[in-house]
Write an enzyme that holds these catalytic residues in place. Structure first.
Site, PDB file in Angstrom:
ATOM      1  N   SER A 156       0.841  -1.200   0.000  1.00 23.26           N
ATOM      2  CA  SER A 156       0.000   0.000   0.000  1.00 23.26           C
ATOM      3  C   SER A 156       0.878   1.254   0.000  1.00 23.26           C
ATOM      4  O   SER A 156       1.619   1.501   0.963  1.00 23.26           O
ATOM      5  CB  SER A 156      -0.891   0.001   1.241  1.00 23.26           C
ATOM      6  OG  SER A 156      -1.344   1.319   1.480  1.00 23.26           O
ATOM      7  N   HIS A 165      -0.986  -1.417  -4.287  1.00 24.04           N
ATOM      8  CA  HIS A 165      -2.276  -1.061  -3.680  1.00 24.04           C
ATOM      9  C   HIS A 165      -2.338   0.455  -3.494  1.00 24.04           C
ATOM     10  O   HIS A 165      -1.478   1.045  -2.835  1.00 24.04           O
ATOM     11  CB  HIS A 165      -2.392  -1.783  -2.333  1.00 24.04           C
ATOM     12  CG  HIS A 165      -3.714  -1.645  -1.668  1.00 24.04           C
ATOM     13  ND1 HIS A 165      -4.809  -2.436  -1.980  1.00 24.04           N
ATOM     14  CD2 HIS A 165      -4.129  -0.814  -0.685  1.00 24.04           C
ATOM     15  CE1 HIS A 165      -5.835  -2.097  -1.226  1.00 24.04           C
ATOM     16  NE2 HIS A 165      -5.452  -1.111  -0.420  1.00 24.04           N
ATOM     17  N   ASP A 178      -4.500   3.565  -2.153  1.00 27.34           N
ATOM     18  CA  ASP A 178      -5.609   3.917  -1.258  1.00 27.34           C
ATOM     19  C   ASP A 178      -6.129   5.313  -1.549  1.00 27.34           C
ATOM     20  O   ASP A 178      -5.440   6.313  -1.312  1.00 27.34           O
ATOM     21  CB  ASP A 178      -5.134   3.841   0.198  1.00 27.34           C
ATOM     22  CG  ASP A 178      -4.964   2.409   0.661  1.00 27.34           C
ATOM     23  OD1 ASP A 178      -5.923   1.632   0.533  1.00 27.34           O
ATOM     24  OD2 ASP A 178      -3.871   2.074   1.155  1.00 27.34           O
ATOM     25  N   MET A 182      -8.822   8.116  -0.603  1.00 30.55           N
ATOM     26  CA  MET A 182      -9.713   8.498   0.514  1.00 30.55           C
ATOM     27  C   MET A 182     -10.242   9.909   0.312  1.00 30.55           C
ATOM     28  O   MET A 182      -9.500  10.799  -0.124  1.00 30.55           O
ATOM     29  CB  MET A 182      -8.942   8.437   1.835  1.00 30.55           C
ATOM     30  CG  MET A 182      -8.302   7.093   2.104  1.00 30.55           C
ATOM     31  SD  MET A 182      -7.568   7.049   3.747  1.00 30.55           S
ATOM     32  CE  MET A 182      -6.714   5.481   3.694  1.00 30.55           C
ATOM     33  N   HIS A 191      -8.040   0.970  -4.327  1.00 29.12           N
ATOM     34  CA  HIS A 191      -9.018   0.784  -3.246  1.00 29.12           C
ATOM     35  C   HIS A 191      -9.708   2.122  -2.988  1.00 29.12           C
ATOM     36  O   HIS A 191      -9.107   3.031  -2.408  1.00 29.12           O
ATOM     37  CB  HIS A 191      -8.245   0.281  -2.011  1.00 29.12           C
ATOM     38  CG  HIS A 191      -9.062   0.094  -0.784  1.00 29.12           C
ATOM     39  ND1 HIS A 191      -8.495  -0.095   0.455  1.00 29.12           N
ATOM     40  CD2 HIS A 191     -10.410   0.073  -0.581  1.00 29.12           C
ATOM     41  CE1 HIS A 191      -9.445  -0.241   1.358  1.00 29.12           C
ATOM     42  NE2 HIS A 191     -10.618  -0.137   0.761  1.00 29.12           N
ATOM     43  N   MET A 211     -11.915   4.390  -1.060  1.00 27.94           N
ATOM     44  CA  MET A 211     -12.622   4.629   0.204  1.00 27.94           C
ATOM     45  C   MET A 211     -13.312   5.971   0.075  1.00 27.94           C
ATOM     46  O   MET A 211     -12.922   6.970   0.691  1.00 27.94           O
ATOM     47  CB  MET A 211     -11.613   4.600   1.366  1.00 27.94           C
ATOM     48  CG  MET A 211     -11.201   3.183   1.725  1.00 27.94           C
ATOM     49  SD  MET A 211      -9.658   3.137   2.647  1.00 27.94           S
ATOM     50  CE  MET A 211      -8.498   3.167   1.296  1.00 27.94           C
ATOM     51  N   MET A 237     -11.514  -5.987   5.035  1.00 31.19           N
ATOM     52  CA  MET A 237     -10.800  -4.972   5.817  1.00 31.19           C
ATOM     53  C   MET A 237     -10.524  -5.545   7.204  1.00 31.19           C
ATOM     54  O   MET A 237     -11.448  -5.892   7.938  1.00 31.19           O
ATOM     55  CB  MET A 237     -11.637  -3.697   5.955  1.00 31.19           C
ATOM     56  CG  MET A 237     -11.764  -2.869   4.683  1.00 31.19           C
ATOM     57  SD  MET A 237     -10.200  -2.420   3.906  1.00 31.19           S
ATOM     58  CE  MET A 237      -9.391  -1.461   5.201  1.00 31.19           C
ATOM     59  N   GLY A 262      -9.000   4.048   6.766  1.00 27.40           N
ATOM     60  CA  GLY A 262      -8.688   5.455   6.988  1.00 27.40           C
ATOM     61  C   GLY A 262      -7.209   5.729   7.203  1.00 27.40           C
ATOM     62  O   GLY A 262      -6.706   6.750   6.757  1.00 27.40           O
ATOM     63  N   GLY A 318      -0.982   1.601   9.634  1.00 24.63           N
ATOM     64  CA  GLY A 318      -0.364   1.377  10.938  1.00 24.63           C
ATOM     65  C   GLY A 318      -1.300   0.999  12.067  1.00 24.63           C
ATOM     66  O   GLY A 318      -0.935   1.112  13.243  1.00 24.63           O
ATOM     67  N   ASP A 335      -6.652  -6.460   4.059  1.00 18.03           N
ATOM     68  CA  ASP A 335      -6.037  -5.126   4.120  1.00 18.03           C
ATOM     69  C   ASP A 335      -6.077  -4.571   5.540  1.00 18.03           C
ATOM     70  O   ASP A 335      -7.147  -4.294   6.081  1.00 18.03           O
ATOM     71  CB  ASP A 335      -6.813  -4.196   3.167  1.00 18.03           C
ATOM     72  CG  ASP A 335      -6.196  -2.813   3.052  1.00 18.03           C
ATOM     73  OD1 ASP A 335      -5.138  -2.563   3.658  1.00 18.03           O
ATOM     74  OD2 ASP A 335      -6.798  -1.973   2.346  1.00 18.03           O
ATOM     75  N   GLY A 385      -3.017  -3.979   9.011  1.00 14.89           N
ATOM     76  CA  GLY A 385      -2.378  -4.582  10.181  1.00 14.89           C
ATOM     77  C   GLY A 385      -1.596  -5.845   9.892  1.00 14.89           C
ATOM     78  O   GLY A 385      -1.281  -6.604  10.811  1.00 14.89           O
ATOM     79  N   SER A 389       2.563  -0.180   6.284  1.00 18.74           N
ATOM     80  CA  SER A 389       3.660   0.165   7.193  1.00 18.74           C
ATOM     81  C   SER A 389       4.710  -0.945   7.280  1.00 18.74           C
ATOM     82  O   SER A 389       5.899  -0.665   7.452  1.00 18.74           O
ATOM     83  CB  SER A 389       3.108   0.520   8.581  1.00 18.74           C
ATOM     84  OG  SER A 389       2.149  -0.423   8.987  1.00 18.74           O
TER      85      SER A 389
HETATM   86  C1  DX5 Z   1      -6.320   1.589   5.422  1.00 17.71           C
HETATM   87  C2  DX5 Z   1      -5.829   1.264   4.052  1.00 17.71           C
HETATM   88  C3  DX5 Z   1      -4.708   0.299   4.016  1.00 17.71           C
HETATM   89  C4  DX5 Z   1      -3.469   0.745   4.749  1.00 17.71           C
HETATM   90  C5  DX5 Z   1      -2.824  -0.478   5.327  1.00 17.71           C
HETATM   91  O1  DX5 Z   1      -7.524   2.226   5.348  1.00 17.71           O
HETATM   92  O2  DX5 Z   1      -6.863   0.717   3.242  1.00 17.71           O
HETATM   93  O3  DX5 Z   1      -4.399  -0.115   2.693  1.00 17.71           O
HETATM   94  O4  DX5 Z   1      -2.526   1.418   3.958  1.00 17.71           O
HETATM   95  O5  DX5 Z   1      -1.743  -0.095   6.096  1.00 17.71           O
HETATM   96  P1  DX5 Z   1      -1.077  -1.061   7.171  1.00 17.71           P
HETATM   97  O6  DX5 Z   1      -0.540  -2.235   6.400  1.00 17.71           O
HETATM   98  O7  DX5 Z   1      -0.017  -0.208   7.760  1.00 17.71           O
HETATM   99  O8  DX5 Z   1      -2.135  -1.456   8.132  1.00 17.71           O
HETATM  100 ZN    ZN Z   2      -6.361  -0.229   1.263  1.00 12.60          ZN
END
Ligand code: DX5
Ligand code: ZN
Length: 218
Positions: free
Chosen positions: A7, A32, A34, A36, A65, A67, A136, A141, A144, A174, A176, A197
């Site tokens: 990501s 990936h 993201d 938002m 992705h 959001m 998810m 959002g 980390g 996706d 953690g 992360s």
């Molecule tokens: C969160 C994103 C993820 C995020 C994952 O809303 O959709 O793609 O970047 O980041 P880590 O891998 O750090 O949880």
């Molecule tokens: Zn994502």
């Protein structure tokens, strides 16, 4: 075959091309992205302009992705920008079936993302129409955050439905994912693993990718 989808949310936005090239060097196939909007999720990130700039610099599979609220309004622009997979949130539209059809009409793979608080059975009617389910494992959002454990059951459930209905839906997770839990999501049944992360923070991209791959093969 299990693949990583790094990501770029955790990448260095001032050096995106450098980070993308570092991933290519490690033979990573997916990227990936993201998106938002500050409404569906509290954070604001990037839009189609950045996706189209990335498209010009890499042949990686762009796993976008969304959001964002009312994703139907933005399907065409993200397809034009060069998305290979376009994933929308079940929670972000009243017309999930129509949105999936608009994505597929463009010849782009259609994904549906499900928040931690949304049960999977809401997807029942549309499963035969979709190419990918994104579980998810954090509330969307931010990068980390801590992995939510009951996501493993959701992954296993989709894997079972895939088998029973003879479908070939890609199962993506996706949020953690780290060295210590990556094997758990694989054992539960995912094909595509997002990591932000864990890939871009701390050490070099190469070291981080190596560590995740090692954990995958253990
Ligand atoms: C969160 C994103 C993820 C995020 C994952 O809303 O959709 O793609 O970047 O980041 P880590 O891998 O750090 O949880
Ligand atoms: Zn994502």
């Amino acid at each position: 075959m299990v693949e990583l989808s790094p990501s770029i949310l955790s990448a260095d936005f001032a050096n995106l091309e450098r980070d993308i090239k570092a991933l290519e060097k490690e033979n990573i196939k997916y990227l990936h992205v993201d998106v938002m909007d500050g409404h569906f999720v509290p954070n604001i990130t990037i839009g189609p302009v950045v996706v189209s700039s990335i498209r010009k610099r890499t042949d990686m599979i762009l796993d976008v992705h969304l959001m964002i609220e009312n994703p139907d309004r933005y399907i065409d622009v993200f397809c034009d920008a060069g998305a290979d997979i376009l994933t929308v949130h079940y929670e972000a539209t009243n017309h999930i079936h129509g949105v999936i059809q608009s994505i597929k009409k463009r010849g782009v793979k259609a994904g549906v993302a499900i928040n931690p608080g949304t049960p999977l059975n809401v997807l029942e009617e549309i499963l035969p129409d979709i190419d990918l389910v994104l579980i998810m494992s954090v509330n969307p959002g931010f990068g980390g955050q801590e992995f939510i454990l009951n996501s493993l059951e959701k992954i296993a459930y989709i894997k079972e439905v895939n088998k029973q209905l003879n479908l070939d839906i890609i199962i993506e997770v996706d949020g953690g994912i780290k060295e210590h839990n990556i094997i758990d999501v694989v054992n539960a049944g995912v094909n595509l693993i997002v990591a932000g992360s864990a890939i871009f923070n701390d050490k070099t991209i190469k070291d981080n990718v190596d560590k995740l791959k090692e954990a995958l093969n253990e």
